[in-house]
Motif scaffolding. Structure first.
Motif, PDB file in Angstrom:
ATOM      1  N   ASN A  99      -9.155  -2.084   8.077  1.00 18.44           N
ATOM      2  CA  ASN A  99      -8.396  -3.266   7.701  1.00 18.44           C
ATOM      3  C   ASN A  99      -9.357  -4.445   7.668  1.00 18.44           C
ATOM      4  O   ASN A  99      -9.777  -4.944   8.697  1.00 18.44           O
ATOM      5  N   ALA A 157      -2.574  -3.674  -6.104  1.00 22.40           N
ATOM      6  CA  ALA A 157      -2.904  -2.579  -5.185  1.00 22.40           C
ATOM      7  C   ALA A 157      -3.214  -1.325  -5.997  1.00 22.40           C
ATOM      8  O   ALA A 157      -2.568  -1.057  -7.013  1.00 22.40           O
ATOM      9  N   ASP A 212      -3.095 -10.125  -2.252  1.00 20.66           N
ATOM     10  CA  ASP A 212      -2.491  -8.791  -2.191  1.00 20.66           C
ATOM     11  C   ASP A 212      -1.686  -8.520  -3.466  1.00 20.66           C
ATOM     12  O   ASP A 212      -0.806  -7.679  -3.497  1.00 20.66           O
ATOM     13  N   ARG A 250      -4.216   9.388   2.026  1.00 19.93           N
ATOM     14  CA  ARG A 250      -3.744   8.563   0.912  1.00 19.93           C
ATOM     15  C   ARG A 250      -3.765   7.125   1.427  1.00 19.93           C
ATOM     16  O   ARG A 250      -3.296   6.839   2.536  1.00 19.93           O
ATOM     17  N   PHE A 251      -4.299   6.221   0.629  1.00 18.50           N
ATOM     18  CA  PHE A 251      -4.397   4.832   1.060  1.00 18.50           C
ATOM     19  C   PHE A 251      -4.407   3.927  -0.160  1.00 18.50           C
ATOM     20  O   PHE A 251      -4.599   4.371  -1.286  1.00 18.50           O
ATOM     21  N   SER A 252      -4.181   2.661   0.082  1.00 14.11           N
ATOM     22  CA  SER A 252      -4.213   1.667  -0.987  1.00 14.11           C
ATOM     23  C   SER A 252      -5.296   0.647  -0.685  1.00 14.11           C
ATOM     24  O   SER A 252      -5.647   0.416   0.478  1.00 14.11           O
ATOM     25  N   PHE A 293      -5.227   0.051   3.369  1.00 20.54           N
ATOM     26  CA  PHE A 293      -3.964  -0.122   4.089  1.00 20.54           C
ATOM     27  C   PHE A 293      -2.997   0.973   3.657  1.00 20.54           C
ATOM     28  O   PHE A 293      -3.267   1.716   2.716  1.00 20.54           O
ATOM     29  N   ASP A 294      -1.869   1.072   4.346  1.00 25.27           N
ATOM     30  CA  ASP A 294      -0.864   2.111   4.099  1.00 25.27           C
ATOM     31  C   ASP A 294      -1.483   3.513   4.140  1.00 25.27           C
ATOM     32  O   ASP A 294      -1.218   4.354   3.285  1.00 25.27           O
ATOM     33  N   HIS A 329      -6.780  -3.384  -1.970  1.00 27.42           N
ATOM     34  CA  HIS A 329      -6.620  -4.631  -2.715  1.00 27.42           C
ATOM     35  C   HIS A 329      -8.015  -5.049  -3.164  1.00 27.42           C
ATOM     36  O   HIS A 329      -8.855  -5.380  -2.335  1.00 27.42           O
ATOM     37  N   GLU A 348      -1.971   7.237   4.968  1.00 22.79           N
ATOM     38  CA  GLU A 348      -1.082   8.373   5.223  1.00 22.79           C
ATOM     39  C   GLU A 348      -1.940   9.639   5.195  1.00 22.79           C
ATOM     40  O   GLU A 348      -2.557   9.958   4.182  1.00 22.79           O
ATOM     41  N   SER A 385      -6.100   9.100  -3.186  1.00 19.86           N
ATOM     42  CA  SER A 385      -5.953  10.229  -2.261  1.00 19.86           C
ATOM     43  C   SER A 385      -7.271  10.975  -2.287  1.00 19.86           C
ATOM     44  O   SER A 385      -7.709  11.423  -3.352  1.00 19.86           O
ATOM     45  N   GLU A 417      -3.906   2.862  -5.444  1.00 19.55           N
ATOM     46  CA  GLU A 417      -3.753   3.957  -4.483  1.00 19.55           C
ATOM     47  C   GLU A 417      -4.732   5.080  -4.789  1.00 19.55           C
ATOM     48  O   GLU A 417      -4.952   5.419  -5.951  1.00 19.55           O
TER      49      GLU A 417
END
Length: 168
Positions: free
Chosen positions: A125, A80, A77, A67-69, A53-54, A71, A56, A84, A82
């Motif tokens: 997702n 998290a 949740d 770049r993503f996160s 998720f998230d 869980h 970029e 890249s 992150e």
């Protein structure tokens, strides 16, 4: 020197020893500093997938990166991590419900049953899915044999870690 060809299912020096895994396994993701995440071993899926998720997308040194996160815990949740990573590809993936989705694909190190492999992982997702990660055939082709009657053949974390995955 023998002229008899080696049968395709015979081991040779270039073939790693087969490691037996169950239909679900605990894996770790060293690049994300994630010691445990539960994964479904899915021989019906070509590629592997992880809940991300998230997302970029950005450019670094002339290459596309994402770049993503993630869980790591199911149905939670709380935590998290992150990452890249360079984008390897964008793949059209057909989900289990038949819908096609364009996903980013990255190379990710996965420790499965004590063996570290780098595999192509699509970012998706998976919030509503039972497992935050799927390990597909492309990863399993590198020396894994799936015994669908078993779970956690590669080992599992201590009870406190497993309880955290249950949300307790």
């Amino acid at each position: 020197m023998s002229s008899t060809p080696t049968p395709p299912d015979s081991p040779d020096e270039s073939t790693p020893e087969q490691v037996v895994v169950g239909w679900r396994e605990w894996v770790s993701l060293p690049q994300a500093d994630v010691p445990w995440v539960k994964a479904k071993i899915d021989t019906g899926a070509r590629s592997s997938s992880i809940h991300a998720f998230d997302l970029e997308v950005f450019e670094q040194d002339g290459q596309e990166w994402v770049r993503f996160s993630i869980h790591p815990w199911q149905r939670s949740d709380e935590e998290a991590h992150e990452l890249s990573l360079p984008v390897l590809d964008r793949r059209e993936v057909r989900s289990s419900n038949g819908q096609t989705e364009l996903r980013y694909a990255v190379a990710l190190d996965v420790v499965l049953a004590g063996r570290t492999i780098t595999t192509v992982m699509t970012l998706s997702n998976r919030d509503e899915m039972g497992f935050r990660m799927l390990i597909g055939r492309e990863a399993l082709e590198r020396g894994f044999l799936v015994d669908s009657s078993r779970s956690y053949a590669g080992g599992k974390p201590r009870r406190a870690v497993r309880r955290k995955n249950w949300g307790k």
